[in-house]
Motif scaffolding. Structure first.
Motif, PDB file in Angstrom:
ATOM      1  N   ASP A  70       0.721  -1.051   0.078  1.00  0.00           N
ATOM      2  CA  ASP A  70      -0.145  -0.054  -0.011  1.00  0.00           C
ATOM      3  C   ASP A  70       0.926   1.347  -0.010  1.00  0.00           C
ATOM      4  OD1 ASP A  70       1.003  -0.136   2.491  1.00  0.00           O
ATOM      5  OD2 ASP A  70      -0.926   0.335   3.742  1.00  0.00           O
ATOM      6  N   PHE A  71       2.011   1.037   0.006  1.00  0.00           N
ATOM      7  CA  PHE A  71       2.971   2.436   0.274  1.00  0.00           C
ATOM      8  C   PHE A  71       3.657   2.865  -1.113  1.00  0.00           C
ATOM      9  CE2 PHE A  71       5.257  -1.364   1.737  1.00  0.00           C
ATOM     10  CZ  PHE A  71       6.396  -1.406   1.220  1.00  0.00           C
ATOM     11  N   THR A  72       3.484   2.200  -2.199  1.00  0.00           N
ATOM     12  CA  THR A  72       4.092   2.876  -3.363  1.00  0.00           C
ATOM     13  C   THR A  72       3.253   3.258  -4.354  1.00  0.00           C
ATOM     14  OG1 THR A  72       4.360   0.480  -4.387  1.00  0.00           O
ATOM     15  CG2 THR A  72       6.059   0.963  -2.905  1.00  0.00           C
ATOM     16  N   PRO A  73       3.583   4.037  -5.096  1.00  0.00           N
ATOM     17  CA  PRO A  73       2.579   4.699  -6.201  1.00  0.00           C
ATOM     18  C   PRO A  73       2.740   3.515  -7.170  1.00  0.00           C
ATOM     19  CG  PRO A  73       4.074   6.387  -5.589  1.00  0.00           C
ATOM     20  CD  PRO A  73       4.616   5.081  -4.921  1.00  0.00           C
ATOM     21  N   ALA A  74       3.567   2.822  -7.609  1.00  0.00           N
ATOM     22  CA  ALA A  74       3.550   1.845  -8.805  1.00  0.00           C
ATOM     23  C   ALA A  74       2.420   0.613  -8.332  1.00  0.00           C
ATOM     24  CB  ALA A  74       4.951   1.113  -8.580  1.00  0.00           C
ATOM     25  N   ALA A  75       2.051   0.617  -7.060  1.00  0.00           N
ATOM     26  CA  ALA A  75       1.377  -0.702  -6.943  1.00  0.00           C
ATOM     27  C   ALA A  75      -0.116  -0.361  -7.082  1.00  0.00           C
ATOM     28  CB  ALA A  75       1.180  -0.784  -5.096  1.00  0.00           C
ATOM     29  N   SER A  76      -0.513   0.743  -7.545  1.00  0.00           N
ATOM     30  CA  SER A  76      -1.966   1.119  -7.924  1.00  0.00           C
ATOM     31  C   SER A  76      -2.250   0.588  -9.216  1.00  0.00           C
ATOM     32  CB  SER A  76      -1.850   2.668  -7.869  1.00  0.00           C
ATOM     33  OG  SER A  76      -1.340   3.196  -8.971  1.00  0.00           O
ATOM     34  N   VAL A  77      -1.765  -0.027 -10.091  1.00  0.00           N
ATOM     35  CA  VAL A  77      -2.141  -0.823 -11.127  1.00  0.00           C
ATOM     36  C   VAL A  77      -2.755  -2.190 -10.678  1.00  0.00           C
ATOM     37  CG1 VAL A  77      -0.460   0.355 -12.729  1.00  0.00           C
ATOM     38  CG2 VAL A  77       0.053  -1.877 -11.656  1.00  0.00           C
ATOM     39  N   ASN A 120      -1.493   0.395  11.717  1.00  0.00           N
ATOM     40  CA  ASN A 120      -1.748   1.707  11.682  1.00  0.00           C
ATOM     41  C   ASN A 120      -1.288   2.165  10.151  1.00  0.00           C
ATOM     42  OD1 ASN A 120      -2.282   1.805  14.421  1.00  0.00           O
ATOM     43  ND2 ASN A 120      -0.295   1.926  15.304  1.00  0.00           N
ATOM     44  N   GLY A 121      -1.599   3.382  10.227  1.00  0.00           N
ATOM     45  CA  GLY A 121      -1.272   4.123   8.936  1.00  0.00           C
ATOM     46  C   GLY A 121      -2.224   4.000   7.734  1.00  0.00           C
ATOM     47  N   LEU A 122      -3.295   3.528   7.647  1.00  0.00           N
ATOM     48  CA  LEU A 122      -4.127   3.235   6.376  1.00  0.00           C
ATOM     49  C   LEU A 122      -4.285   4.431   5.712  1.00  0.00           C
ATOM     50  CD1 LEU A 122      -5.858   0.920   5.210  1.00  0.00           C
ATOM     51  CD2 LEU A 122      -7.653   1.623   6.621  1.00  0.00           C
ATOM     52  N   GLN A 123      -4.858   5.687   6.584  1.00  0.00           N
ATOM     53  CA  GLN A 123      -5.150   7.009   5.921  1.00  0.00           C
ATOM     54  C   GLN A 123      -3.871   7.618   5.369  1.00  0.00           C
ATOM     55  OE1 GLN A 123      -7.277   7.994   9.268  1.00  0.00           O
ATOM     56  NE2 GLN A 123      -8.770   8.960   8.265  1.00  0.00           N
ATOM     57  N   ALA A 124      -2.782   7.443   6.053  1.00  0.00           N
ATOM     58  CA  ALA A 124      -1.454   8.161   5.720  1.00  0.00           C
ATOM     59  C   ALA A 124      -0.988   7.594   4.658  1.00  0.00           C
ATOM     60  CB  ALA A 124      -0.720   8.192   7.175  1.00  0.00           C
ATOM     61  N   ARG A 125      -0.757   6.333   4.878  1.00  0.00           N
ATOM     62  CA  ARG A 125      -0.009   5.832   3.519  1.00  0.00           C
ATOM     63  C   ARG A 125      -0.936   5.779   2.137  1.00  0.00           C
ATOM     64  NH1 ARG A 125       1.308   1.806   7.383  1.00  0.00           N
ATOM     65  NH2 ARG A 125      -0.250   0.695   6.910  1.00  0.00           N
ATOM     66  N   CYS A 139       6.394   5.708   0.476  1.00  0.00           N
ATOM     67  CA  CYS A 139       6.616   5.827   1.658  1.00  0.00           C
ATOM     68  C   CYS A 139       6.909   4.761   2.662  1.00  0.00           C
ATOM     69  CB  CYS A 139       5.257   6.422   2.380  1.00  0.00           C
ATOM     70  SG  CYS A 139       3.767   5.792   2.041  1.00  0.00           S
ATOM     71  N   GLY A 140       7.688   3.763   1.935  1.00  0.00           N
ATOM     72  CA  GLY A 140       8.129   2.421   2.458  1.00  0.00           C
ATOM     73  C   GLY A 140       9.280   2.725   3.482  1.00  0.00           C
ATOM     74  N   SER A 141       9.914   3.971   3.343  1.00  0.00           N
ATOM     75  CA  SER A 141      10.981   4.127   4.214  1.00  0.00           C
ATOM     76  C   SER A 141      10.823   5.405   5.091  1.00  0.00           C
ATOM     77  CB  SER A 141      12.226   4.467   3.461  1.00  0.00           C
ATOM     78  OG  SER A 141      12.159   5.782   2.792  1.00  0.00           O
ATOM     79  N   GLY A 142      11.579   5.517   6.235  1.00  0.00           N
ATOM     80  CA  GLY A 142      11.036   6.482   7.392  1.00  0.00           C
ATOM     81  C   GLY A 142      11.608   8.136   6.664  1.00  0.00           C
ATOM     82  N   ASP A 143      12.658   8.117   6.027  1.00  0.00           N
ATOM     83  CA  ASP A 143      12.940   9.358   5.254  1.00  0.00           C
ATOM     84  C   ASP A 143      11.780   9.975   4.528  1.00  0.00           C
ATOM     85  OD1 ASP A 143      15.380   9.002   6.674  1.00  0.00           O
ATOM     86  OD2 ASP A 143      16.372   8.215   4.941  1.00  0.00           O
ATOM     87  N   ALA A 144      10.956   9.239   3.875  1.00  0.00           N
ATOM     88  CA  ALA A 144       9.946   9.789   2.975  1.00  0.00           C
ATOM     89  C   ALA A 144       8.910  10.316   3.806  1.00  0.00           C
ATOM     90  CB  ALA A 144       9.411   8.586   2.191  1.00  0.00           C
ATOM     91  N   TRP A 145       8.530  10.103   4.933  1.00  0.00           N
ATOM     92  CA  TRP A 145       7.618  10.574   5.862  1.00  0.00           C
ATOM     93  C   TRP A 145       8.072  12.302   6.354  1.00  0.00           C
ATOM     94  CZ3 TRP A 145       3.004   8.108   6.905  1.00  0.00           C
ATOM     95  CH2 TRP A 145       2.716   6.919   6.652  1.00  0.00           C
ATOM     96  N   ARG A 146       9.260  12.139   6.506  1.00  0.00           N
ATOM     97  CA  ARG A 146       9.848  13.571   6.975  1.00  0.00           C
ATOM     98  C   ARG A 146      10.186  14.788   6.022  1.00  0.00           C
ATOM     99  NH1 ARG A 146      12.219   9.198  10.154  1.00  0.00           N
ATOM    100  NH2 ARG A 146      14.253   9.183   8.683  1.00  0.00           N
ATOM    101  N   THR A 147       9.857  14.380   4.600  1.00  0.00           N
ATOM    102  CA  THR A 147       9.903  15.464   3.683  1.00  0.00           C
ATOM    103  C   THR A 147       8.960  16.588   3.884  1.00  0.00           C
ATOM    104  OG1 THR A 147       8.627  14.382   2.143  1.00  0.00           O
ATOM    105  CG2 THR A 147      11.132  13.789   2.127  1.00  0.00           C
ATOM    106  N   PRO A 148       9.258  17.755   3.528  1.00  0.00           N
ATOM    107  CA  PRO A 148       8.266  18.914   3.473  1.00  0.00           C
ATOM    108  C   PRO A 148       6.920  18.436   2.711  1.00  0.00           C
ATOM    109  CG  PRO A 148      10.544  19.766   3.411  1.00  0.00           C
ATOM    110  CD  PRO A 148      10.492  18.423   3.408  1.00  0.00           C
ATOM    111  N   GLU A 149       7.228  17.998   1.605  1.00  0.00           N
ATOM    112  CA  GLU A 149       6.183  17.431   0.843  1.00  0.00           C
ATOM    113  C   GLU A 149       5.223  16.530   1.457  1.00  0.00           C
ATOM    114  OE1 GLU A 149       5.023  15.411  -3.546  1.00  0.00           O
ATOM    115  OE2 GLU A 149       7.323  15.664  -2.601  1.00  0.00           O
ATOM    116  N   ALA A 150       5.979  15.476   2.234  1.00  0.00           N
ATOM    117  CA  ALA A 150       4.971  14.304   2.822  1.00  0.00           C
ATOM    118  C   ALA A 150       4.337  15.272   4.048  1.00  0.00           C
ATOM    119  CB  ALA A 150       5.836  13.523   3.304  1.00  0.00           C
TER     120      ALA A 150
END
Length: 353
Positions: free
Chosen positions: A167-174, A273-278, A288-299
């Protein structure tokens, strides 16, 4: 394990919370915040064929005459996904030949072939498994029907059950497709199972599910503490939080046998946890499979609107269809996409404990 049914009225919910010892301001807040939902209770069809267009889990979908069984294209990250499965195929084959292996050589060859076949499927177009169809006109007769959803047509849910996309990668949406179809039931055609799904299905594991009849029942669903709208009491109040989790546990989770595990609308019974956020981050192009992605200003900016995501459908373990544990599936959409009827923007998330 015996579970308690969800309450059907706010009075019953309030009394249950009071009996658990919560203060009245908290009880009143949680009672007001609870969302009506339609519990989807299943039963077998036996030897009879389900009527066209009616709600059910599993079986064959009823599609418009000009609509083919939904497929997915090769995954955008097919090279990495297929590479993982081919490495697993080699590892399993090698391990099965070692002394005291937990696998026989025959099992190693079978497990290895499954991964090789999955790698090939990931790199090509492949049919999605059919989870179910849901008659909105029928469900809208229930008092708990969420008026944000249309009261006509039906929703159909298809999913790559073989790959179980994360559920945490854009590529999975297909790997899933949610369809809102308004074709009159008399014009629908019951689609045959694609040969590719039949080929990967047997008695031990299958991407084809038996049809199960659905009966709707209105219940009230309490808000889980991991919902972005939680504000009943501070989450750092460990004692209150533990008491609330204990109270919630009486209702069970959708990966349990012997309870009604499926639901339209309301609050979900999440296993992680994290259903809505992911959903929010992945839908906006962030892996958002890594912690660093969550800390970006965009995220961080995107997460401010994570509460826009709400449950459309929850599909769990079901003995009638052959949907076995572990885990459950959650169809989520943003409020604005529901209002615009953009069901192609739904996300399907698999969780297991």
């Amino acid at each position: 394990m015996t579970t308690t049914p969800f309450p059907e009225t706010r009075e019953a919910l309030s009394l249950s919370l009071q009996d658990a010892g919560f203060d009245m301001p908290v009880v009143e807040h949680l009672t007001a915040q609870a969302r009506p939902a339609i519990l989807l209770v299943t039963s077998g069809f036996g030897e009879t064929e389900p009527p066209l267009g009616t709600s059910r889990l599993g079986g064959r979908p009823d599609l418009p005459p000009d609509m083919a069984w939904p497929t997915r294209p090769p995954y955008p990250d097919a090279e990495a996904r297929a590479g993982y499965h081919r490495r697993e195929a080699e590892r399993l084959l090698a391990d099965s030949g070692k002394p005291r292996s937990w696998m026989t050589p025959e099992q190693g060859e079978r497990f290895s072939k499954e991964h090789r076949d999955k790698a090939d499927a990931i790199e090509s177009e492949f049919p999605l498994a059919f989870f179910g169809q849901f008659d909105l006109a029928d469900l809208s007769q229930q008092p708990g029907f969420d008026l944000a959803f249309p009261d006509e047509g039906r929703l159909l849910v298809f999913y790559d059950f073989w790959e179980q996309p994360e559920d945490f990668t854009p590529a999975a949406s297909v790997g899933w497709k949610v369809v809102w179809d308004k074709t009159p039931a008399s014009d629908l055609v019951r689609a045959p199972f694609p040969a590719a799904l039949t080929a990967i299905s047997d008695d031990d594991w299958s991407s084809i599910f038996k049809p199960a009849h659905i009966t709707g029942k209105t219940v009230l669903t309490p808000i889980p503490p991991n919902d972005k709208g939680w504000n009943a009491f501070p989450l750092d109040d460990d004692e209150a939080l533990e008491d609330y989790h204990e109270w919630l546990s009486q209702f069970g989770t959708p990966d349990m046998q012997g309870r009604a595990n499926h639901q339209f609308g309301g609050f979900p019974q999440t296993l992680q946890n994290g259903l809505q956020a992911r959903s929010q981050l992945a839908a906006n192009g962030i892996d958002c499979g890594s912690g660093d992605a969550w800390r970006t200003p965009e995220a961080q900016a995107l997460l401010a609107s994570a509460n826009d995501w709400r449950l459309v459908l929850q599909i769990g373990v079901d003995a009638h269809t052959g949907m076995k544990p572990p885990g459950a599936y959650y169809v989520l959409m943003r409020d604005q996409d529901i209002a615009a009827r953009n069901f192609d923007r739904a996300r399907v998330t698999y969780q297991c404990d």
